[in-house]
Design a protein around this motif. Structure first.
Motif, PDB file in Angstrom:
ATOM      1  N   SER A 127      -9.267  -0.548   0.693  1.00  0.00           N
ATOM      2  CA  SER A 127      -8.119   0.109   1.312  1.00  0.00           C
ATOM      3  C   SER A 127      -8.530   0.743   2.641  1.00  0.00           C
ATOM      4  O   SER A 127      -9.641   0.537   3.113  1.00  0.00           O
ATOM      5  CB  SER A 127      -7.562   1.160   0.364  1.00  0.00           C
ATOM      6  N   LYS A 136      -5.393   1.662  -3.110  1.00  0.00           N
ATOM      7  CA  LYS A 136      -6.168   0.444  -2.890  1.00  0.00           C
ATOM      8  C   LYS A 136      -5.303  -0.783  -2.716  1.00  0.00           C
ATOM      9  O   LYS A 136      -5.796  -1.848  -2.390  1.00  0.00           O
ATOM     10  CB  LYS A 136      -7.148   0.236  -4.044  1.00  0.00           C
ATOM     11  N   GLN A 146     -10.748  -0.672   7.575  1.00  0.00           N
ATOM     12  CA  GLN A 146     -10.468  -1.352   6.311  1.00  0.00           C
ATOM     13  C   GLN A 146     -11.555  -2.391   6.087  1.00  0.00           C
ATOM     14  O   GLN A 146     -11.570  -3.450   6.708  1.00  0.00           O
ATOM     15  CB  GLN A 146      -9.089  -2.018   6.335  1.00  0.00           C
ATOM     16  N   LEU A 187       0.837  -1.202   0.000  1.00  0.00           N
ATOM     17  CA  LEU A 187       0.000   0.000   0.000  1.00  0.00           C
ATOM     18  C   LEU A 187       0.864   1.240   0.000  1.00  0.00           C
ATOM     19  O   LEU A 187       1.850   1.315   0.750  1.00  0.00           O
ATOM     20  CB  LEU A 187      -0.887   0.025   1.244  1.00  0.00           C
TER      21      LEU A 187
END
Lengths: 114, 114
Positions: B42, A106, B37, A88
């Motif tokens: 994400s 994402k 999350q 990430l």
């Protein structure tokens, strides 16, 4: 609001091969962070980039920041099974040194095939 | 770097009940944040936990649903109130030691609401 687009979304790489993950921001990047997440767990901090052209390396992972392109890349050399997980990118929400938290992409799911 | 302990690590809760998640940092930190999350997604910032005052919530999150406390520089709690199945997520505590420093995360709390 700032958006971070990561590419590719998923990646299957044979063990020993190199790979690159990209993170592109819709706005100016003040601080860019890379994290690794194993499925269902917390985030492990990898690297922080704050200046245009900055490049950092840790073991076989290198991250670069292209401020003009509002983009960062994460490169893994000679991939190993331990590199598998979700990568990430996160960016400072504004120019306040992270006082407002981070916004995240994402993620890129990385699978390493033996 | 700060080491963040979160508990519980996981829980299964019934609809309509509440769960309080605790976050303990091993050193004094200036900023603490709570993220959510959702499955396959994400991280989304819920709020900034402010020491000694009310938390600062992001758009879409309200104090009645996600009350947050931060009585000192090393501890914070997040409560998920009147839970519904849509609250099933991983909730992550994070902290920074100062502006320009990395944001570190706990291992998360995996919440399932039935």
């Amino acid at each position: 609001s700032q958006e971070l687009e990561q590419s590719p979304q998923s990646l299957i790489v044979q063990e020993g091969k190199n790979l690159t993950i990209n993170c592109t921001s819709s706005k100016t990047l003040y601080g860019l962070y890379w994290y690794k997440q194993k499925y269902g767990e917390g985030l492990i901090f990898l690297m922080m980039l704050q200046k245009g052209g900055e490049e950092k390396s840790h073991e076989k992972i290198t991250a670069k920041l292209d401020e003009k392109k509002q983009q960062s890349s994460l490169h893994i050399t000679a991939s190993q099974p331990s590199h598998a997980g979700i990568y990430l990118c996160g960016a400072d929400r504004g120019s306040g040194g992270g006082a407002d938290g981070l916004t995240f992409g994402k993620g890129t799911h990385l699978i390493i095939q033996p | 770097s700060a080491v963040i302990s979160q508990k519980p690590s996981r829980d299964i809760c019934q609809r309509g009940t509440s769960l309080t998640i605790q976050c303990q940092v091993d050193s004094q930190v200036t900023m603490m944040f709570w993220y959510r999350q959702q499955p396959g997604q994400s991280l989304t910032l819920i709020a900034t936990a402010n020491q000694g005052s009310e938390a600062t919530y992001e758009s879409g999150f309200v104090i009645d649903k996600f009350p947050i406390s931060r009585p000192n520089l090393t501890f914070s709690t997040l409560t998920v109130s009147n839970m519904s199945p849509e609250d099933s997520s991983i909730y992550l505590c994070s902290a920074k030691t100062g502006l320009g420093s990395p944001l570190h995360f706990g291992n998360g709390t995996r919440l399932t609401v039935t």
